[in-house]
Design an enzyme around this catalytic site. Structure first.
Site, PDB file in Angstrom:
ATOM      1  CG  ASP A 187       5.540   3.600   1.239  1.00 38.80           C
ATOM      2  OD1 ASP A 187       5.783   4.258   2.273  1.00 38.80           O
ATOM      3  OD2 ASP A 187       4.395   3.357   0.829  1.00 38.80           O
TER       4      ASP A 187
ATOM      5  CE  LYS B  71       0.421   4.567   8.448  1.00 37.16           C
ATOM      6  NZ  LYS B  71       0.461   3.847   7.217  1.00 37.16           N
TER       7      LYS B  71
ATOM      8  CE1 TYR C 109      -3.717   2.426   0.464  1.00 34.58           C
ATOM      9  CE2 TYR C 109      -2.617   3.181   2.456  1.00 34.58           C
ATOM     10  CZ  TYR C 109      -3.607   3.342   1.500  1.00 34.58           C
ATOM     11  OH  TYR C 109      -4.475   4.404   1.586  1.00 34.58           O
TER      12      TYR C 109
HETATM   13  C1  LIG Z   1      -0.097   4.381   5.841  1.00 37.39           C
HETATM   14  C2  LIG Z   1       0.725   4.166   4.645  1.00 37.39           C
HETATM   15  C3  LIG Z   1       0.679   5.042   3.558  1.00 37.39           C
HETATM   16  C4  LIG Z   1      -0.332   6.162   3.456  1.00 37.39           C
HETATM   17  O1  LIG Z   1      -0.159   7.133   4.422  1.00 37.39           O
HETATM   18  P1  LIG Z   1      -1.412   8.116   4.765  1.00 37.39           P
HETATM   19  O2  LIG Z   1      -0.819   9.070   5.745  1.00 37.39           O
HETATM   20  O3  LIG Z   1      -2.477   7.245   5.314  1.00 37.39           O
HETATM   21  O4  LIG Z   1      -1.799   8.771   3.499  1.00 37.39           O
HETATM   22  C5  LIG Z   1       1.568   4.851   2.530  1.00 37.39           C
HETATM   23  N1  LIG Z   1       2.463   3.837   2.555  1.00 37.39           N
HETATM   24  C6  LIG Z   1       2.533   2.973   3.577  1.00 37.39           C
HETATM   25  C7  LIG Z   1       3.556   1.897   3.566  1.00 37.39           C
HETATM   26  C8  LIG Z   1       1.650   3.086   4.644  1.00 37.39           C
HETATM   27  O5  LIG Z   1       1.705   2.188   5.627  1.00 37.39           O
END
Ligand SMILES: *Cc1c(COP(=O)(O)O)cnc(C)c1O
Length: 429
Positions: free
Chosen positions: A239, A267, A144
């Protein structure tokens, strides 16, 4: 435990908010029942509108690595708020957090702040496309990267939980530029690269996957991707929205010793306020406006409240490196305890863990990619387990595809209570 007031609030919310929630993962659609409405939080605990005290493993889906309402972070935000909440002009605080992040994270010279992980990943890919002059990207099934169009192709937990890996509203034009690979399968990536020679801007991945349960990379996977990118001029994007400042002060790059070209954060970097960021070496970052041609902007980017929270969080982690060791140990303790009670109750399971990320899969097979994760999630056992835990005061993320996040605020007593509750829940499975 009784969750009556939450159910009432949920009814009201559904009238004016789609599905009653502002992010789908908060709904209990997959596990059944009504979502719990929270009144306040402190340390490792959530206090809900019915007056229940819950030991929790969501931690705002990752940011609260030091627990809720961590005093230094709260104090910094309150102090900052008194001096104005947004200016739309530069502040010294932005430079301070950038300097600290560049110091903590390997292989980056510059960092740009945005407001979410979604924005970070979306901007990182635009930058990679601008820098390389190529249009296609490779992403992995089950990873994601936020909800921007290019990424909503087999997009991991949120989308999987609701059985819609590919979202309507994403144009065919956009979807065709996203090539889908299998996590932990280097041969598959090699084939894709070969078949799309000279057209690929970047490979983006969660270097430790956390959105199809926790799935660490198999040995040689990250190194192999690095090699492919070095040989072809494709940029490698880690990411690290989930893993950054969690698996080590310097994230997966530090923990596993593999370099990426562009890094995405979110995060933990915001300390619980809306922050994302992306970073790279000078050569790439200077491709961004106003120095370079790739446009990227944000009215509230680098917001002083968010920067105060983020800076304080990173400083705590930087100044207390023993925190990473401590949460890793707590997670290992939980792993062993869960394994023991599930075994005692003859519940088929496989537990994945790295650092302070852990996930329990209810199946015999090892979970190494999207397919094996989906298989173990499909038997309904997680949903029963989830509700069993909730009845015993333990709040897990309401989806079989989510990683549990361990915070430093959890005590060994909390972990023992969790393991005990898991034993009770396991008996009912
Ligand atoms: C949570 C998450 C996102 C998206 O971040 P948001 O602040 O919810 O837009 C992107 N990449 C990873 C790996 C994530 O865990």
């Amino acid at each position: 435990m009784i969750y009556k007031r939450s159910s009432e609030l949920f009814k009201e919310a559904q009238k004016v908010i789609p599905g009653g929630v502002n992010s789908p993962v908060r709904a209990f659609k997959a596990v059944g029942g009504d979502p719990i409405f929270i009144k306040k939080a402190e340390g490792a605990y959530l206090f809900d509108e019915d007056g229940n005290k819950l030991i929790e493993y969501i931690n705002s889906w990752g940011p609260m690595i030091l627990g809720h309402a961590h005093k230094p972070v709260v104090d910094a935000v309150v102090e900052r708020a008194k001096q104005g909440t947004s200016f739309g002009t530069p502040t010294g605080l932005e430079t301070k957090i950038a300097e600290l992040a560049v110091k903590m994270v390997p292989n980056i010279d510059k960092i740009r702040m945005v407001n979410s992980g979604t924005e970070a990943c979306m901007s990182a890919v635009r930058l990679a496309r601008g820098f390389t002059g190529k249009e296609k990207i490779i992403k992995f099934a089950g990873c994601y990267h936020g909800h921007s169009d290019s990424f909503l192709i087999q997009a991991g937990s949120g989308a999987m939980t609701f059985g819609m890996p590919n979202s309507p509203g994403v144009t065919r034009g956009t979807a065709k530029d996203t090539l889908l690979a299998k996590y932990n399968d280097l041969e598959n990536v090699k084939h894709l690269v070969e078949a799309n020679k000279g057209e690929i801007a970047c490979i983006i991945l969660e270097p430790v996957a956390g959105n199809m349960g926790c799935i660490p990379p198999v040995e040689g996977f990250l190194e192999g991707l690095r090699k492919i990118c070095d040989e072809t001029g494709i940029l490698l994007i880690f990411d690290e929205v989930m893993t950054g400042f969690r698996l080590a002060a310097g994230g997966v790059q530090e923990r596993m010793g593999v370099k990426a070209d562009i890094l995405c954060f979110g995060k933990v970097i915001g300390g619980g306020l809306p922050v994302g960021a992306f970073a790279a070496r000078n050569e790439i970052m200077d491709y961004l406006a106003p120095v370079g041609p790739v446009y990227q902007a944000g009215t509230l980017s680098g917001n002083p409240l968010a920067m105060a929270a983020g800076y304080t969080m990173l400083k705590e982690l930087h100044d207390n490196p023993n925190i990473f060791e401590s949460i890793d140990k707590k997670t290992e303790y939980l792993h062993k305890g869960l394994d023991k009670v599930l075994k005692e109750n003859h519940v088929p399971h496989s537990i994945n863990r790295i650092g302070s990320m852990i996930s329990v899969h209810f199946g015999e097979d090892a979970v190494t990619d999207f397919e094996s994760s989906a298989k173990s999630a499909s038997n309904g056992m997680f949903n029963k387990f989830f509700h069993g835990m909730l009845q015993n005061g333990i709040y897990l993320a309401p989806s079989a595809f989510e990683t549990w996040f361990i915070s430093e605020a959890l005590t060994y007593d909390d972990l023992d209570k969790t393991i005990e509750a898991a034993g009770i829940a396991a008996k009912e499975l």
